[in-house]
Motif scaffolding. Structure first.
Motif, PDB file in Angstrom:
ATOM      1  N   ASN A  55     -26.128  35.721 -31.244  1.00 24.95           N
ATOM      2  CA  ASN A  55     -26.723  34.560 -30.588  1.00 24.95           C
ATOM      3  C   ASN A  55     -25.653  33.639 -29.996  1.00 24.95           C
ATOM      4  N   VAL A  56     -24.510  34.237 -29.620  1.00 24.81           N
ATOM      5  CA  VAL A  56     -23.416  33.441 -29.056  1.00 24.81           C
ATOM      6  C   VAL A  56     -22.992  34.018 -27.710  1.00 24.81           C
ATOM      7  N   GLN A 125     -31.231  29.403 -37.109  1.00 27.59           N
ATOM      8  CA  GLN A 125     -31.961  29.537 -35.852  1.00 27.59           C
ATOM      9  C   GLN A 125     -33.462  29.485 -36.063  1.00 27.59           C
ATOM     10  N   GLU A 165     -34.956  25.983 -34.401  1.00 27.02           N
ATOM     11  CA  GLU A 165     -34.116  24.852 -34.806  1.00 27.02           C
ATOM     12  C   GLU A 165     -34.092  24.718 -36.320  1.00 27.02           C
ATOM     13  N   LYS A 169     -28.478  23.135 -37.051  1.00 30.78           N
ATOM     14  CA  LYS A 169     -28.181  23.093 -35.615  1.00 30.78           C
ATOM     15  C   LYS A 169     -28.236  21.671 -35.069  1.00 30.78           C
ATOM     16  N   LYS A 173     -24.882  20.106 -37.908  1.00 31.89           N
ATOM     17  CA  LYS A 173     -24.227  21.129 -37.107  1.00 31.89           C
ATOM     18  C   LYS A 173     -22.731  21.180 -37.404  1.00 31.89           C
ATOM     19  N   ASN A 174     -22.230  22.395 -37.609  1.00 29.76           N
ATOM     20  CA  ASN A 174     -20.808  22.648 -37.882  1.00 29.76           C
ATOM     21  C   ASN A 174     -20.304  21.993 -39.164  1.00 29.76           C
ATOM     22  N   GLU A 334     -31.524  29.616 -25.724  1.00 28.23           N
ATOM     23  CA  GLU A 334     -31.609  29.896 -27.158  1.00 28.23           C
ATOM     24  C   GLU A 334     -30.230  30.305 -27.678  1.00 28.23           C
ATOM     25  N   ASN A 336     -26.166  30.155 -28.084  1.00 31.70           N
ATOM     26  CA  ASN A 336     -25.162  29.093 -28.204  1.00 31.70           C
ATOM     27  C   ASN A 336     -23.950  29.406 -27.350  1.00 31.70           C
ATOM     28  N   ILE A 338     -20.153  29.048 -26.442  1.00 32.46           N
ATOM     29  CA  ILE A 338     -18.909  28.741 -27.144  1.00 32.46           C
ATOM     30  C   ILE A 338     -17.775  28.631 -26.121  1.00 32.46           C
TER      31      ILE A 338
END
Length: 338
Positions: A55-56, A125, A165, A169, A173-174, A334, A336, A338
């Motif tokens: 999903n990246v 996700q 979500e 996220k 997040k992170n 949808e 992500n 980077i």
């Protein structure tokens, strides 16, 4: 635990895009994860958590310590007459976990068969398909704070699940690394076969009294017929979310475009299939060099080999502009970036 430098991430993302991590470490236990998070050498350096990479979209090199959790294991926590509680490690493959449940006749995740990625990424996700979302079966999520190394258990409510979500996220997040997920599964499964594609496929399979095994096989067949295998063509599955728009806006559009499908999600909102919008805007099967839009499913952007993330990002932006110009709906990715 080995930390590698200038590490290629090409085999760690399903688009098959080239990107280099400044540093890379696989962690196979919560203890290894905590050790590296609290190591003074790495504590102040930026970190990026990479699961299955499904999903990246890598658009640049990752100037950080990339941590790849491979924490394994599926264990029974408890059970009663109707339910089974299973805890799965974040590094377990999602589809493999689903197959474990299906083979033991534990219901609830069969509609989520063949979704790529890992167990750890699934709650972030709130993955979903064919009328089921992971929030329907999650009891709790175990995660470790990137800053403090302290483990925390998030209840289902604390995960703040929404459409693709979760709190991981948004507000957090992170900030956390998911290390395990506890699921509540049905020992007396109630099937969810309301989706037309599922019903149609079961009929084609000559199944009149379906089991969860039948539903799983039907979903697998549908996904294989519509979605390209990342091992053959680089992709991240559905690139855009299905937009939810106010009922008034949908009704107005329906007057102009009578064939527009829509699914009521509340008294005031209607969900419109993003794939339909993209296809009607003329993008299905589009190709530009090494990248494009899949021939069978307009919702999937693909890398035929040799493409790069910025090309795919630019194509996504052009599609967003095109759909918005025609329908007044702005699609949200949808995937992500980077």
């Amino acid at each position: 635990m080995q930390i590698q430098s200038n590490f290629s991430l090409r085999n760690f993302n399903t688009f098959g895009l080239e990107s280099t991590a400044s540093f890379f470490a696989e962690v196979s236990s919560v203890e290894e994860l905590t050790e590296i998070l609290l190591d003074p050498v790495w504590q102040q350096k930026p970190k990026f958590i990479l699961g299955g990479g499904s999903n990246v979209l890598f658009t640049q090199n990752v100037n950080a310590l990339v941590i790849h959790p491979v924490i394994k294991g599926i264990e029974k926590i408890k059970e009663d007459e109707d339910h089974m509680w299973l805890k799965a490690g974040a590094g377990e493959g999602w589809h493999e976990f689903v197959m474990h449940c299906v083979s033991h006749n534990f219901g609830g995740v069969e509609n989520l068969s063949l979704i790529p990625g890992t167990v750890g990424a699934a709650p972030m996700q709130n993955i979903g398909a064919y009328g089921v979302e992971i929030k329907d079966v999650v009891e709790s999520v175990e995660a470790v704070s990137i800053e403090s190394g302290i483990k925390r258990i998030f209840s289902k409510e604390e995960c703040e699940f929404g459409y693709r979500e979760s709190v991981f996220k948004k507000a957090l997040k992170n900030q956390y690394v998911v290390t395990g997920v506890t699921f509540v599964l049905d020992k007396k499964p109630v099937l969810n076969i309301g989706y037309g594609d599922v019903q149609k496929t079961l009929l084609e399979m000559n199944v009149t009294s379906p089991t969860i095994q039948d539903v799983s096989q039907a979903v697998i067949a549908i996904r294989r017929s519509k979605l390209p295998d990342p091992a053959q063509i680089g992709n991240a599955g559905s690139f855009f979310k299905n937009p939810e728009i106010p009922s008034e806006q949908y009704n107005s559009l329906k007057n102009i475009f009578p064939e527009m499908p829509g699914y009521v999600v509340s008294q005031t909102m209607v969900k419109v299939p993003a794939g339909w919008l993209i296809e009607q805007a003329g993008w299905k099967g589009y190709r530009q060099g090494a990248i494009g839009v899949h021939q069978k499913q307009a919702l999937v952007l693909v890398n035929y080999g040799g493409g790069n993330g910025n090309e795919i990002r630019a194509l996504a932006g052009t599609i967003q502009d095109s759909v918005e110009a025609k329908y007044g709906i702005r699609l949200s990715p949808e995937v992500n970036f980077i």
